[in-house]
Design an enzyme around this catalytic site. Sequence first.
Site, mmCIF file in Angstrom:
data_model
loop_
_atom_site.group_PDB
_atom_site.id
_atom_site.type_symbol
_atom_site.label_atom_id
_atom_site.label_comp_id
_atom_site.label_asym_id
_atom_site.label_seq_id
_atom_site.Cartn_x
_atom_site.Cartn_y
_atom_site.Cartn_z
ATOM 1 N N MET B 363 41.323 9.727 -3.749
ATOM 2 C CA MET B 363 40.576 10.876 -4.278
ATOM 3 C C MET B 363 39.413 10.264 -5.055
ATOM 4 S SD MET B 363 43.951 13.014 -5.498
ATOM 5 C CE MET B 363 43.144 14.585 -5.837
ATOM 6 N N ASP B 364 38.377 9.940 -4.320
ATOM 7 C CA ASP B 364 37.335 9.074 -4.886
ATOM 8 C C ASP B 364 36.657 9.635 -6.127
ATOM 9 O OD1 ASP B 364 37.439 6.799 -3.207
ATOM 10 O OD2 ASP B 364 36.498 7.924 -1.595
ATOM 11 N N TYR B 452 33.549 1.412 1.083
ATOM 12 C CA TYR B 452 32.821 2.492 1.746
ATOM 13 C C TYR B 452 31.579 2.900 0.966
ATOM 14 C CZ TYR B 452 35.100 4.384 5.879
ATOM 15 O OH TYR B 452 35.542 4.597 7.156
ATOM 16 N N ASP B 660 31.735 37.222 -10.205
ATOM 17 C CA ASP B 660 31.145 35.889 -10.199
ATOM 18 C C ASP B 660 32.107 34.979 -9.434
ATOM 19 O OD1 ASP B 660 29.700 33.620 -10.619
ATOM 20 O OD2 ASP B 660 29.761 33.690 -12.811
#
Lengths: 721, 721
Positions: B363-364, B452, B660
């Site tokens: 989960m970069d 990466y 919203d």
Amino acid sequence: MDGPSSRLRFSLSIFFFSFVLFFVFIPSWCRPLDEPKLLRQKQLFPSSKSRIRKTKTHPSSQAVRHPLDPLTAEEIIRVRSILRSHPPFGSSLPPIHSLSLHEPEKADVLAWKKGDPLPPRRAFVLALSDGRTHELVVDLGSGRVAAHSVESGSGYPLLTMEDLTAALQVPFTSAEFNESIRARGLPMSNVTCVPPSTGWYGRAVEEQRRVIKIQCFDQEGTSNYYMRPLEGLTMTVDIDRREIVEFSDSGRGIPIPKSTGTEYRYGSVEEEEGRDRVPPLKPISMEQPDGPSFTVEDGHIVKWANWEFHLRADHRAGLVISRARVRDPRSGALRSVMYKGFVSELFVPYMDPDEGWYFKTYMDAGEYGMGVSAMSLVLLSDCPRNAYYMDGTFAASDGTPYVQSNMICLFERYAGDISWRHSESFISGSKIRESRPKVTLVARMASSTGSYDYIFDWEFQTDGLIRVKVGLSGMLMVKGAPFANMKNVPGEYEMTGPLVSENVIGVVHNHFMTFHLDMDIDGPNNSFVDVRLEKEATPPGRSPRKSYLKAKRRVARTEGDAKIKLKLYDPSEFHVVNPSRLSRLGNPSGYKVVPGGNAASLLDLDDPPQLRNAFTNNQIWVTRYNRSEQWAGGLLAYQSRGDDTLATWSERNRPIEDRDIVLWYTLGVHHIPCQEDFPVMPTVQLSFDLKPVNFFDSNPILHASPNFEKDLPVCSMAASS
Amino acid sequence: MDGPSSRLRFSLSIFFFSFVLFFVFIPSWCRPLDEPKLLRQKQLFPSSKSRIRKTKTHPSSQAVRHPLDPLTAEEIIRVRSILRSHPPFGSSLPPIHSLSLHEPEKADVLAWKKGDPLPPRRAFVLALSDGRTHELVVDLGSGRVAAHSVESGSGYPLLTMEDLTAALQVPFTSAEFNESIRARGLPMSNVTCVPPSTGWYGRAVEEQRRVIKIQCFDQEGTSNYYMRPLEGLTMTVDIDRREIVEFSDSGRGIPIPKSTGTEYRYGSVEEEEGRDRVPPLKPISMEQPDGPSFTVEDGHIVKWANWEFHLRADHRAGLVISRARVRDPRSGALRSVMYKGFVSELFVPYMDPDEGWYFKTYMDAGEYGMGVSAMSLVLLSDCPRNAYYMDGTFAASDGTPYVQSNMICLFERYAGDISWRHSESFISGSKIRESRPKVTLVARMASSTGSYDYIFDWEFQTDGLIRVKVGLSGMLMVKGAPFANMKNVPGEYEMTGPLVSENVIGVVHNHFMTFHLDMDIDGPNNSFVDVRLEKEATPPGRSPRKSYLKAKRRVARTEGDAKIKLKLYDPSEFHVVNPSRLSRLGNPSGYKVVPGGNAASLLDLDDPPQLRNAFTNNQIWVTRYNRSEQWAGGLLAYQSRGDDTLATWSERNRPIEDRDIVLWYTLGVHHIPCQEDFPVMPTVQLSFDLKPVNFFDSNPILHASPNFEKDLPVCSMAASS
């Protein structure tokens, strides 16, 4: 040529329509040629005082230097002459609906090398005589017709300009039509008509004859008459007998939309009061002071970076890429990727069952021709300044040649993108920041099939990837509506699209573009591999993970194995590989098609338009190579019944493993129009890729260079004009 | 900072890994700051004798001029000072894992106008103390901690550089590790380790502590050590106790891949014998001698053509677009499109259940931070010459500020594309050839999360479209294999990816990039409309057509109505509209998200990585706006258990009609590696669009100008350097 205006009492502008080609004989940009020496010198546009680099060198006397070079004007004239003395036609040449290169056998093309004598030059001709389609192969060397057959299946060849102009004149002699226009309170001089194709629906009126629809518009106050339909007025015209065979006039109560806000021509767009214009942008340009890195040899062979391919204009497909080969950085050898690639057919069904709309299910390539519809590109705006231009030379229906000038452009593209990069982070050492700019080569054509414009790009990358893009622009086909605001829509009215302007509905439709991709990866014999990602459960105790994906390769043995409907939750990669060409590591050399811009046709499979366009039943197909199977919707698409499509060929279920195979891929889009599409559509772009997979031993652009300041140009603004 | 090399007998290079951020303190490009005045003058790179236009004007003394401006170095220092006197922490500041702007309430930002006093400046801080995450809001005006709570859910905040450097040192003191390296015959000086995140799998070793994996590589002979794994050697390290808690060494029989062909640095790539280099391309450049058409006011407000937005760097999201507004060509008013857009989380699961691989489910954004991972862009190659650069100012774990220089670039892009066009064909009149070149504005960042590289582009078009692109490049995560050729794969060996080099497997994986898109179309209250295309059968006798498609609008009433899985054969458009803002025609003003680059996660819904990344269970979600719901995988993503994700928030099924709302879209790709990805991957690009639908009354760029030769620059090559 006599304009219709000289023969009719009103001023008649004959336009062509969304999907309509244009067979153009206008002297300034496209002219018939009696002799090749008449080929005019290219007038680059704008022609005067231009500083545009004229990279185009007109092929000197249109010499033929490659087996796939298109027919020259001289050759077309010779074909015409041979046909005129072909006994079955007697002394009068029947209308020529198609006259183009009859490609030599693939084996002969592959065997040919520069310097070798060319294989025999032949023309493939479709002529219509006594209501039947004649297919001829004309041998230029011997001066004889080498083959002549009469088609027995359904359908007719491409429409000719004479078909269209003749059909458009028919209504004006009709009392019914004149009465209808009068009843709408229009002066006839404001009326412009267009000839949409009729499709085929099994109706008696379509039997044994060529028919076409005619619909009309009010052109007063705007060049964008497309936005001003005379809704409900539809005529069916017998093209050959030149008579109205059906007349429908149901929409007299529907107001003609106003012309306000429809104009789009630069300089003609009037300022509207209170309009806040967006400030113009400062100039920006792709600049190459040292010139381009590509060459076009012998008129058609494009050499750029590691690529080499043959590029030509074709009256039906438009732009044809042949023999695309890429240089292997290791061996230095040119390796085959694709024998031939082009858009084979388009299918554009509109979603309205009304009398004036149901038939709008166009097959633009087979009905009108994407090449004939590809007008001259607009220099500087359609293509950047650094573009090179190529013409098309086609045959008119009387067999004479004409030139479609600046029909294709070719340019290098630097868009600020990155070919590859890596930044390394570490504490106890030097930093690494490597990045390589991406420069590509684009071959482009833009076909205006009536109201719509299709921009076709074939983009070649140095990493071996080919991106095929289609841009959609131009005008919507709109429907006149009896209301100007959504709040006034009558309860019983069926909206077949959103209201995009007052009294104007943008009817929902699809665009499908089916590409013929004759992949020859390292040679003709290839296999199609479905590399499917399947979920695996981990065996108990093996791993803290419960699931993972596994790639499983399945080689398609027959055409039936390769009919692919894309599924998001059952994903695959689709490879074309050469099973005989293994890499250093033992992987077969291959390319994959990377789908993009997907939409599926949802029409009933037995609905007539879907039958005729059954090539859209799957997104991917693979067929055994057969030189006659080029046109996904059939050679004779006009009024065809679907008896000669990619779908029917595939029913033979031929073996395709380790054979010469053709990949077919369909780009598609559902278009629900919106206000922004009025009065001209901002370009919507779709694309798919052909991408090397284990074709190269490693990244082929590892050795590419970054940009250095010293190599970049020094620019200033031009002196004020 | 003491390098580990001074404390360890071997030369230790501590690198970070695929997915790994880099908290960088290297003086030449990123330095800690004690005083804001130390902010160094920007050294554009290459720095000497550069002719690059230095469009960047360093924000003078980093004044804060907009409520959304990021914290300045001065403010960060002040926050640190406030925290140091915050009684609960006593005198020692706990490690700061996150310190960034606490955005004012949306209403306050919307109400604010230039010249107004700024809303109170606040910082949002995550600190880790005694194993628990403290969440603080620090008020800069009052100099007080305005809120302080201790998190009770699962997970930990972003890793800090200290976490990573400390963890990387741990193995080197381990006898087991030293023995393992010795057994592989490696000098310790060649060993480089990286710290992949551990995920969460419900294992006892993960309970109540922060753990991380350590894996190592042979860096001899190449800067690309990623391609030389010591396969099978995996350690789990307790980050805070700095001890190995699991040691796994199963791969001693697997050879370390050779370094041949792995180098990628320019100038370091050795020529291989017989290599046929592709000839270099001639220079090509996007040139704007008159300068760019955009301005960056007050350091962060970008104004270009009809667009205006706030652009800032964020340590977690990287690049944040706020208050994107577009000018209506008719009224001249700036109209709201998007309140905030950014990449919220990435999920990158690898598909290998082995001991050394199962946990690779990164989960970069939440584990490492996309902003901290965004190194300085490479001038001229990462961004074109005409780019403007913006820095990021972040806080280190000790609370001091540092600058990530040239982290974002901004440039105008002309790629030879066409904004709109139409060619008209007619016989009895003049010709029409109208075409408008497309120029766009790109905001870019490139995050190197270890091996990466993710290139993020936000591209703004004058027609109102926003294209969000992600390019994937950098290095594969590879697995050492006991064979060098496919023909030698042992029968029992499970290939979890293709062989991409000798003894190197490119493991199959996914990339999912989930974007937070707080659309505020003409104001905060919007609705989400699924415009579904449904097949209709024509009633008998009504039409020769059997079927057509009809667009049906369904307004989502609650979050549950807006969980979208894309289906090719059940297609929809997805609109966010303002139901209170009707166009002249009565259509609601809207934007649609146009999906692209789709791949779905196929993992079991109850597989731990999928639970934690349940935001990938659908491609589109819509949630009720909640300022705390920014991070799709949870505020505390590290070792989280999925109790604070987009999926859990949505379970509340809040009403979303005319409220919203926030749109979430996930780009995805299945990556089956291939030889071409070795040793560095050519960029793969994915994108999706946000496109106006009935937002404008008509095509907003109808009045755009074509290109004219007189306006284009005059360029020559630079004098030889």
